[in-house]
Design a protein around this motif. Structure first.
Motif, PDB file in Angstrom:
ATOM      1  N   GLU A  51       0.840  -1.196   0.000  1.00  0.00           N
ATOM      2  CA  GLU A  51       0.000   0.000   0.000  1.00  0.00           C
ATOM      3  C   GLU A  51       0.880   1.254   0.000  1.00  0.00           C
ATOM      4  O   GLU A  51       1.846   1.359   0.763  1.00  0.00           O
ATOM      5  CB  GLU A  51      -0.904   0.013   1.227  1.00  0.00           C
ATOM      6  CG  GLU A  51      -1.951  -1.086   1.220  1.00  0.00           C
ATOM      7  CD  GLU A  51      -2.994  -0.876   0.153  1.00  0.00           C
ATOM      8  OE1 GLU A  51      -3.345   0.288  -0.100  1.00  0.00           O
ATOM      9  OE2 GLU A  51      -3.440  -1.861  -0.441  1.00  0.00           O
ATOM     10  N   ALA A  52       0.550   2.212  -0.877  1.00  0.00           N
ATOM     11  CA  ALA A  52       1.347   3.441  -0.975  1.00  0.00           C
ATOM     12  C   ALA A  52       1.225   4.274   0.294  1.00  0.00           C
ATOM     13  O   ALA A  52       0.128   4.462   0.824  1.00  0.00           O
ATOM     14  CB  ALA A  52       0.903   4.249  -2.185  1.00  0.00           C
ATOM     15  N   GLY A  53       2.379   4.776   0.776  1.00  0.00           N
ATOM     16  CA  GLY A  53       2.401   5.635   1.948  1.00  0.00           C
ATOM     17  C   GLY A  53       2.955   7.007   1.602  1.00  0.00           C
ATOM     18  O   GLY A  53       2.764   7.517   0.494  1.00  0.00           O
ATOM     19  N   GLU A  54       3.663   7.637   2.542  1.00  0.00           N
ATOM     20  CA  GLU A  54       4.224   8.967   2.327  1.00  0.00           C
ATOM     21  C   GLU A  54       5.583   8.876   1.630  1.00  0.00           C
ATOM     22  O   GLU A  54       6.191   7.809   1.537  1.00  0.00           O
ATOM     23  CB  GLU A  54       4.367   9.684   3.664  1.00  0.00           C
ATOM     24  CG  GLU A  54       3.039   9.938   4.371  1.00  0.00           C
ATOM     25  CD  GLU A  54       3.238  10.680   5.679  1.00  0.00           C
ATOM     26  OE1 GLU A  54       4.412  10.879   6.066  1.00  0.00           O
ATOM     27  OE2 GLU A  54       2.235  11.054   6.296  1.00  0.00           O
ATOM     28  N   SER A  55       6.043  10.015   1.140  1.00  0.00           N
ATOM     29  CA  SER A  55       7.356  10.089   0.484  1.00  0.00           C
ATOM     30  C   SER A  55       8.390  10.649   1.461  1.00  0.00           C
ATOM     31  O   SER A  55       8.060  11.412   2.370  1.00  0.00           O
ATOM     32  CB  SER A  55       7.295  10.979  -0.752  1.00  0.00           C
ATOM     33  OG  SER A  55       6.460  10.411  -1.732  1.00  0.00           O
ATOM     34  N   ARG A  56       9.636  10.257   1.253  1.00  0.00           N
ATOM     35  CA  ARG A  56      10.747  10.810   2.025  1.00  0.00           C
ATOM     36  C   ARG A  56      11.952  10.948   1.100  1.00  0.00           C
ATOM     37  O   ARG A  56      11.965  10.386  -0.010  1.00  0.00           O
ATOM     38  CB  ARG A  56      11.086   9.909   3.212  1.00  0.00           C
ATOM     39  CG  ARG A  56      11.554   8.507   2.841  1.00  0.00           C
ATOM     40  CD  ARG A  56      12.145   7.801   4.033  1.00  0.00           C
ATOM     41  NE  ARG A  56      12.472   6.422   3.741  1.00  0.00           N
ATOM     42  CZ  ARG A  56      13.571   6.024   3.103  1.00  0.00           C
ATOM     43  NH1 ARG A  56      14.446   6.928   2.668  1.00  0.00           N
ATOM     44  NH2 ARG A  56      13.807   4.742   2.891  1.00  0.00           N
ATOM     45  N   GLU A  57      12.980  11.676   1.554  1.00  0.00           N
ATOM     46  CA  GLU A  57      14.165  11.872   0.727  1.00  0.00           C
ATOM     47  C   GLU A  57      14.914  10.552   0.523  1.00  0.00           C
ATOM     48  O   GLU A  57      14.947   9.703   1.403  1.00  0.00           O
ATOM     49  CB  GLU A  57      15.096  12.906   1.365  1.00  0.00           C
ATOM     50  CG  GLU A  57      14.547  14.322   1.354  1.00  0.00           C
ATOM     51  CD  GLU A  57      15.579  15.333   1.827  1.00  0.00           C
ATOM     52  OE1 GLU A  57      16.773  14.951   1.934  1.00  0.00           O
ATOM     53  OE2 GLU A  57      15.203  16.500   2.076  1.00  0.00           O
TER      54      GLU A  57
END
Length: 324
Positions: A51-57
């Motif tokens: 499941e897609a979550g948040e983005s990070r660097e």
């Protein structure tokens, strides 16, 4: 003279009787079927999650296949999309308890068999934090029971399914698309990938009419199968497949309340059997086109044994690399 309305004591007694039956049914199912469905849930993928979550660097060592290119383009800094582990299964039941299921000539009514099938699926899947919910229709009203984890919640949900009031004779005729509406209710709101089980005899007006191309419930079932693993449990009675030689037989259509007298001579019995076989093949064909696994339960057979055989066949099929 109108029948007296049920009292609180009558409702309590009926609820207690249903609870006692479901407790015995839970024990039987756990002993005979426990473990057969473990690990067969479509959508529960190994690894960090799907499941897609948040983005990070981006950090050295991250999988480049998870690059979040839209965020990277906006910020000019490489970002990766995090995923959420899908560790729980959410199962939704669509239970048809319309007037056509208030019929049975063998061990039980089709309604009783539909409730037993719902109980079997519920008790098999509600473990390890899994959630079970239901959409129940009696042909007139549609009831949604929220998906919650735990056996106590599942038991309460199944008790409410068992106590669904029967639709009056002829009440379903005014709502021919009740089954399509119930299945479509499983598509709203959109849910993460899981399991959906539709329990019905699938005897709607459009499947009965030979000139109809596709039943009204086929399209929402196809839509449901795009995201979820769908199992269709068809409930049948032997008298729906063949007629006995008993002379003149008086029959009542539970959906419309119409009464007919039928002469059960050899010619009529043959024509009836052929029409019933054609009708069941039309139902099976619609389920195949929708991409649903198909299990048929009959009121004159051992339904627990039928479920065991079906699950075992599913496991063998998936071990060979197939899903149906």
């Amino acid at each position: 003279m109108e029948a007296a309305a049920p009292t609180a004591a009558d409702i309590a007694a009926e609820s207690a009787a249903a609870e006692a039956v479901l407790k015995r049914l839970q024990l039987t199912i756990t002993r005979k079927l426990d473990g057969l469905l473990q690990g067969d849930y479509l959508g529960l993928l190994p690894g960090p999650g799907s499941e897609a979550g948040e983005s990070r660097e981006y950090r050295p060592g991250d999988d480049v296949r998870r690059m979040d290119w839209p965020v990277t383009a906006r910020t000019t800094v490489p970002h990766v999309r995090q995923t959420i582990a899908d560790r729980e299964l959410e199962t939704w039941l669509c239970v048809d308890l319309s007037a056509s299921l208030d019929f049975g000539t063998a061990k039980c009514e089709k309604r009783d068999l539909a409730i037993a099938a719902a109980s079997a699926i519920g008790h098999l899947t509600v473990r390890g934090g899994n959630r079970v919910g239901a959409v129940v229709t009696n042909g007139e009203t549609l009831t949604r029971l929220a998906a919650r984890p735990g056996r106590n919640n599942a038991h309460g949900m199944l008790r409410r399914v068992a106590l669904t009031p029967r639709a009056p004779a002829g009440g379903t005729a005014a709502n021919a698309g009740y089954l399509a509406d119930a299945i479509d209710a499983l598509n709203r709101p959109p849910r993460r990938r899981g399991q959906a089980v539709v329990i019905s005899d699938f005897l709607t007006d459009d499947i009965v009419q030979t000139e109809a191309s596709d039943p009204s419930w086929e399209r929402p079932l196809k839509k449901l199968a795009v995201r979820h693993d769908v199992l269709a449990i068809e409930i049948v009675d032997p008298r729906e497949l063949s007629l006995p030689a008993v002379g003149v037989l008086t029959v009542v259509d539970p959906e419309t309340g119409a009464v007919h007298e039928v002469s059960t001579d050899a010619k009529v019995r043959t024509a009836y059997a052929e029409a019933a076989a054609s009708q069941r093949e039309a139902i099976a064909g619609a389920l195949r086109r929708a991409g649903a696994a198909h299990l048929r339960l009959s009121t004159d057979s051992d339904w627990l044994l039928d479920i065991v055989r079906f699950v075992a066949a599913q496991r063998r099929g998936r071990s060979r690399g197939t899903t149906r």
